[in-house]
Design a protein around this motif. Structure first.
Motif, PDB file in Angstrom:
ATOM      1  N   ASP A  86      -6.953   9.085  -8.266  1.00 53.67           N
ATOM      2  CA  ASP A  86      -7.979   9.760  -9.062  1.00 53.67           C
ATOM      3  C   ASP A  86      -9.391   9.387  -8.620  1.00 53.67           C
ATOM      4  OD1 ASP A  86      -6.027  10.891 -10.965  1.00 53.67           O
ATOM      5  OD2 ASP A  86      -5.741   8.789 -11.532  1.00 53.67           O
ATOM      6  N   LEU A  87      -9.498   8.296  -7.851  1.00 57.07           N
ATOM      7  CA  LEU A  87     -10.798   7.798  -7.413  1.00 57.07           C
ATOM      8  C   LEU A  87     -10.592   7.153  -6.047  1.00 57.07           C
ATOM      9  CD1 LEU A  87     -13.768   7.331  -8.438  1.00 57.07           C
ATOM     10  CD2 LEU A  87     -13.008   5.057  -9.142  1.00 57.07           C
ATOM     11  N   VAL A  88     -11.315   7.643  -5.027  1.00 58.46           N
ATOM     12  CA  VAL A  88     -11.181   7.103  -3.674  1.00 58.46           C
ATOM     13  C   VAL A  88     -12.568   6.683  -3.186  1.00 58.46           C
ATOM     14  CG1 VAL A  88     -10.406   7.493  -1.307  1.00 58.46           C
ATOM     15  CG2 VAL A  88      -9.227   8.624  -3.208  1.00 58.46           C
ATOM     16  N   VAL A  89     -12.732   5.402  -2.904  1.00 60.52           N
ATOM     17  CA  VAL A  89     -13.998   4.843  -2.450  1.00 60.52           C
ATOM     18  C   VAL A  89     -13.910   4.575  -0.953  1.00 60.52           C
ATOM     19  CG1 VAL A  89     -15.585   2.884  -2.642  1.00 60.52           C
ATOM     20  CG2 VAL A  89     -14.450   3.779  -4.692  1.00 60.52           C
ATOM     21  N   GLY A  90     -14.938   4.967  -0.200  1.00 58.13           N
ATOM     22  CA  GLY A  90     -14.918   4.693   1.229  1.00 58.13           C
ATOM     23  C   GLY A  90     -16.139   5.247   1.922  1.00 58.13           C
ATOM     24  N   GLY A  91     -16.269   4.929   3.199  1.00 59.47           N
ATOM     25  CA  GLY A  91     -17.338   5.502   4.009  1.00 59.47           C
ATOM     26  C   GLY A  91     -17.090   6.984   4.246  1.00 59.47           C
ATOM     27  N   ARG A  92     -18.166   7.718   4.428  1.00 57.11           N
ATOM     28  CA  ARG A  92     -18.023   9.170   4.553  1.00 57.11           C
ATOM     29  C   ARG A  92     -17.110   9.556   5.709  1.00 57.11           C
ATOM     30  NH1 ARG A  92     -20.717  13.046   2.247  1.00 57.11           N
ATOM     31  NH2 ARG A  92     -22.377  11.639   1.541  1.00 57.11           N
ATOM     32  N   ARG A  93     -17.242   8.887   6.855  1.00 56.20           N
ATOM     33  CA  ARG A  93     -16.426   9.296   8.001  1.00 56.20           C
ATOM     34  C   ARG A  93     -14.948   9.043   7.753  1.00 56.20           C
ATOM     35  NH1 ARG A  93     -17.926   4.157   9.275  1.00 56.20           N
ATOM     36  NH2 ARG A  93     -16.534   2.914  10.601  1.00 56.20           N
ATOM     37  N   HIS A  94     -14.615   7.977   6.984  1.00 56.02           N
ATOM     38  CA  HIS A  94     -13.222   7.703   6.661  1.00 56.02           C
ATOM     39  C   HIS A  94     -12.689   8.728   5.665  1.00 56.02           C
ATOM     40  CE1 HIS A  94     -13.668   3.198   7.873  1.00 56.02           C
ATOM     41  NE2 HIS A  94     -13.452   3.983   8.908  1.00 56.02           N
ATOM     42  N   GLY A 122      -9.344  13.577   4.680  1.00 63.48           N
ATOM     43  CA  GLY A 122      -9.310  14.801   3.890  1.00 63.48           C
ATOM     44  C   GLY A 122      -9.386  14.573   2.392  1.00 63.48           C
ATOM     45  N   VAL A 123     -10.138  13.574   1.955  1.00 56.08           N
ATOM     46  CA  VAL A 123     -10.250  13.269   0.529  1.00 56.08           C
ATOM     47  C   VAL A 123     -11.107  14.331  -0.153  1.00 56.08           C
ATOM     48  CG1 VAL A 123     -11.071  11.587  -1.167  1.00 56.08           C
ATOM     49  CG2 VAL A 123      -9.955  10.813   0.947  1.00 56.08           C
ATOM     50  N   ALA A 124     -10.607  14.850  -1.267  1.00 55.67           N
ATOM     51  CA  ALA A 124     -11.312  15.909  -1.991  1.00 55.67           C
ATOM     52  C   ALA A 124     -12.638  15.401  -2.547  1.00 55.67           C
ATOM     53  CB  ALA A 124     -10.430  16.445  -3.120  1.00 55.67           C
ATOM     54  N   GLU A 125     -13.636  16.280  -2.592  1.00 57.28           N
ATOM     55  CA  GLU A 125     -14.966  15.903  -3.050  1.00 57.28           C
ATOM     56  C   GLU A 125     -14.969  15.382  -4.480  1.00 57.28           C
ATOM     57  OE1 GLU A 125     -17.885  15.727  -1.599  1.00 57.28           O
ATOM     58  OE2 GLU A 125     -17.239  16.438   0.365  1.00 57.28           O
ATOM     59  N   GLU A 126     -14.118  15.955  -5.349  1.00 61.66           N
ATOM     60  CA  GLU A 126     -14.173  15.606  -6.765  1.00 61.66           C
ATOM     61  C   GLU A 126     -13.650  14.205  -7.068  1.00 61.66           C
ATOM     62  OE1 GLU A 126     -10.520  18.321  -6.159  1.00 61.66           O
ATOM     63  OE2 GLU A 126     -12.632  18.232  -5.499  1.00 61.66           O
ATOM     64  N   VAL A 127     -12.947  13.564  -6.127  1.00 56.66           N
ATOM     65  CA  VAL A 127     -12.424  12.221  -6.400  1.00 56.66           C
ATOM     66  C   VAL A 127     -13.083  11.154  -5.528  1.00 56.66           C
ATOM     67  CG1 VAL A 127     -10.193  13.131  -7.135  1.00 56.66           C
ATOM     68  CG2 VAL A 127     -10.498  12.411  -4.753  1.00 56.66           C
ATOM     69  N   ARG A 128     -13.926  11.555  -4.600  1.00 58.87           N
ATOM     70  CA  ARG A 128     -14.469  10.575  -3.660  1.00 58.87           C
ATOM     71  C   ARG A 128     -15.750   9.929  -4.184  1.00 58.87           C
ATOM     72  NH1 ARG A 128     -16.465  13.212   1.900  1.00 58.87           N
ATOM     73  NH2 ARG A 128     -14.277  13.887   2.048  1.00 58.87           N
ATOM     74  N   VAL A 132     -18.641   7.943  -2.145  1.00 61.92           N
ATOM     75  CA  VAL A 132     -19.059   7.598  -0.787  1.00 61.92           C
ATOM     76  C   VAL A 132     -19.836   6.288  -0.822  1.00 61.92           C
ATOM     77  CG1 VAL A 132     -20.388   8.318   1.229  1.00 61.92           C
ATOM     78  CG2 VAL A 132     -19.138  10.018  -0.132  1.00 61.92           C
ATOM     79  N   LEU A 133     -19.413   5.356   0.026  1.00 64.68           N
ATOM     80  CA  LEU A 133     -20.064   4.057   0.071  1.00 64.68           C
ATOM     81  C   LEU A 133     -21.440   4.159   0.708  1.00 64.68           C
ATOM     82  CD1 LEU A 133     -17.251   1.535   1.082  1.00 64.68           C
ATOM     83  CD2 LEU A 133     -18.553   1.590  -1.048  1.00 64.68           C
ATOM     84  N   GLY A 134     -22.404   3.608   0.006  1.00 70.15           N
ATOM     85  CA  GLY A 134     -23.734   3.326   0.517  1.00 70.15           C
ATOM     86  C   GLY A 134     -24.009   1.936  -0.003  1.00 70.15           C
ATOM     87  N   VAL A 173      -9.474   2.117  -2.330  1.00 70.50           N
ATOM     88  CA  VAL A 173     -10.633   1.845  -1.484  1.00 70.50           C
ATOM     89  C   VAL A 173     -10.172   1.913  -0.035  1.00 70.50           C
ATOM     90  CG1 VAL A 173     -12.389   0.166  -0.795  1.00 70.50           C
ATOM     91  CG2 VAL A 173     -11.749   0.388  -3.208  1.00 70.50           C
ATOM     92  N   VAL A 174     -10.899   2.672   0.774  1.00 70.56           N
ATOM     93  CA  VAL A 174     -10.628   2.748   2.212  1.00 70.56           C
ATOM     94  C   VAL A 174     -11.791   2.069   2.928  1.00 70.56           C
ATOM     95  CG1 VAL A 174     -10.170   4.234   4.188  1.00 70.56           C
ATOM     96  CG2 VAL A 174      -9.397   4.915   1.903  1.00 70.56           C
ATOM     97  N   ALA A 175     -11.493   0.995   3.666  1.00 64.38           N
ATOM     98  CA  ALA A 175     -12.535   0.218   4.336  1.00 64.38           C
ATOM     99  C   ALA A 175     -12.186   0.050   5.807  1.00 64.38           C
ATOM    100  CB  ALA A 175     -12.690  -1.148   3.666  1.00 64.38           C
ATOM    101  N   SER A 176     -13.174  -0.346   6.595  1.00 65.83           N
ATOM    102  CA  SER A 176     -12.973  -0.495   8.035  1.00 65.83           C
ATOM    103  C   SER A 176     -12.127  -1.714   8.361  1.00 65.83           C
ATOM    104  CB  SER A 176     -14.318  -0.618   8.749  1.00 65.83           C
ATOM    105  OG  SER A 176     -15.051   0.570   8.654  1.00 65.83           O
ATOM    106  N   GLY A 177     -11.166  -1.516   9.245  1.00 69.77           N
ATOM    107  CA  GLY A 177     -10.435  -2.644   9.821  1.00 69.77           C
ATOM    108  C   GLY A 177      -9.699  -3.493   8.811  1.00 69.77           C
ATOM    109  N   ASP A 178     -10.037  -4.757   8.802  1.00 69.29           N
ATOM    110  CA  ASP A 178      -9.447  -5.705   7.856  1.00 69.29           C
ATOM    111  C   ASP A 178     -10.464  -5.939   6.741  1.00 69.29           C
ATOM    112  OD1 ASP A 178      -8.422  -7.786   6.416  1.00 69.29           O
ATOM    113  OD2 ASP A 178      -7.959  -9.056   8.133  1.00 69.29           O
TER     114      ASP A 178
END
Length: 414
Positions: A30-38, A43-49, A51-53, A72-77
């Motif tokens: 229901d909620l996906v946090v991450g960098g825009r490129r990730h 393909g994360v829908a706009e309504e649940v994303r 964007v990390l700043g 949460v989707v983050a880079s690497g480890d």
């Protein structure tokens, strides 16, 4: 707060694609946090994303999510200089699935073992301390940030010869790996540097082969960052001056120790043994590097050794470094202590320093000589420590605390 854990996935593009199970969890969240490129790549829908700043809004959204499923989707480890620390500090219950770290990929691309390397982060941190780790070690990976990257590192290294490897967009379709000398890195157009990136600094072949290297070979390192035994370790164990100075300094990785004057070889060796960078130079006092970028060589700790007649001139050279110096050690004779007092009172007008004086013994075998039986040498160690509550340079006028006058008078026989 909900007890539903937050799933944290490490993602680094094509280098380590997320498994189908992870993609299913992300698709159902229901909620996906991450960098825009990730988020775009997955393909994360706009309504649940989200964007990390800045991290604070994203963390607030996770804390207030209620029973909603969050990812949460983050880079690497994400547990390695990543977002996991901040998420845990916010009290979130986490399930972490790491990917390869950017540093692991960087050394893999170079085909190098890295258990004897050092890893530092300049992402949202002071680059100066990362630079000092590069100065002190032959192999360092730097997790960079805008304004704390390849060109800034090259500008600051100056007399420390290094080859710099720039690894951009690791794991992604436009990944690049490029090698530069310091001069080539400085000449690179900033617009030709992709973010994010990792910089690996390697000692040049000449520097690695130098017979004056302070470290013997580590053989088979037993831990990350193992550097072997310092070649002057036996001398250091019998030298009371370097022991006293290092005890006052508390030098370690990230520090830059400037040694000035004569008889500071063992102090320099002791600082290097503790992982600090060592420069045998006069402080720059704001000298600018190539293309107007600062050298960032202001020392954290300074040791001056000189007889009284030369001491005043050397201390005047140090006077421009008070903004960063936390401890000054002066090894001198009786006349030099008087000069040091006067110089400190004259030049350190913008900070409080507490001073203490120690008569110096000669070389002592502590296994055989009873405590307190050493003979005086006519040499003294004056230690000036920046007080913890010292005002900054924008609040000038604070008088320097020259310590207990009675202690100095007793020690000097005045």
């Amino acid at each position: 707060m909900s007890e539903v854990p937050v799933h944290v996935y490490g993602y680094i593009g094509d280098a380590a694609p997320l498994p189908a199970s992870a993609r299913e969890v992300i698709a159902a969240a229901d909620l996906v946090v991450g960098g825009r490129r990730h988020l775009d790549a997955l393909g994360v829908a706009e309504e649940v994303r989200v964007v990390l700043g800045r991290l604070d809004p994203a963390i607030e959204a996770l804390v207030q999510r209620g029973s909603r499923r969050a990812v949460v989707v983050a880079s690497g480890d994400p547990g390695f200089f990543g977002i996991v620390r901040r998420l845990r500090a916010a009290g979130l219950d986490l399930v972490v699935e790491p990917g390869p770290s950017a540093c692991a990929l960087a050394f893999g691309r170079l085909g190098m073992p890295w258990e004897d390397g050092q890893i530092v982060s300049a992402h949202g941190r002071d680059l100066r301390r990362a630079l000092n780790v590069i100065r002190a070690n032959d192999l360092v990976a730097v997790m960079t940030d805008v304004g704390s990257g390849l060109r800034e590192i090259a500008a600051a290294l100056g007399p420390w010869p290094r080859e710099l490897v720039l690894l951009e967009h690791l794991g992604e379709h436009d990944e690049r790996v490029r090698r530069f000398t310091l001069e080539e890195a400085l000449a690179l157009d900033p617009a030709d540097i992709l973010e994010p990136n990792v910089v690996v600094a390697l000692a040049t072949a000449d520097a690695q082969a130098s017979p004056t290297s302070p470290w013997s070979g580590p053989g088979m390192p037993w831990r990350l960052g193992d550097r072997g035994r310092h070649v002057r370790a036996a001398e250091l164990r019998a030298d009371p001056v370097s022991a006293l100075v290092m005890g006052a300094f508390g030098a370690g990785p990230g520090d830059l120790v400037a040694v000035l004057g004569e008889d500071t070889d063992l102090v320099a060796a002791a600082a290097a043994e503790r992982g600090a960078a060592v420069g045998r130079f006069a402080p720059s006092g704001g000298v600018q590097g190539s293309q107007g970028m600062p050298l960032a060589d202001e020392p954290d700790l300074v040791c001056v050794s000189a007889a009284g007649e030369w001491l005043s001139e050397i201390l005047d050279a140090v006077a421009g470094t008070w903004d960063t110096v936390r401890t000054l050690a002066v090894v001198t004779d009786e006349a030099g202590v008087h000069l040091a007092e006067a110089c400190l009172a004259r030049t350190a007008h913008d900070a409080d320093f507490a001073c203490r004086m120690i008569p110096l013994p000669g070389p002592v075998d502590l296994r055989r000589v009873p405590c307190g039986t050493w003979a005086p040498t006519g040499r003294y160690l004056l230690l000036a420590d920046r007080c913890a509550d010292s005002p900054d340079a924008e609040s000038p006028g604070a008088a320097i605390d020259l310590g207990a006058a009675a202690l100095l008078a007793d020690g000097l026989g005045r």
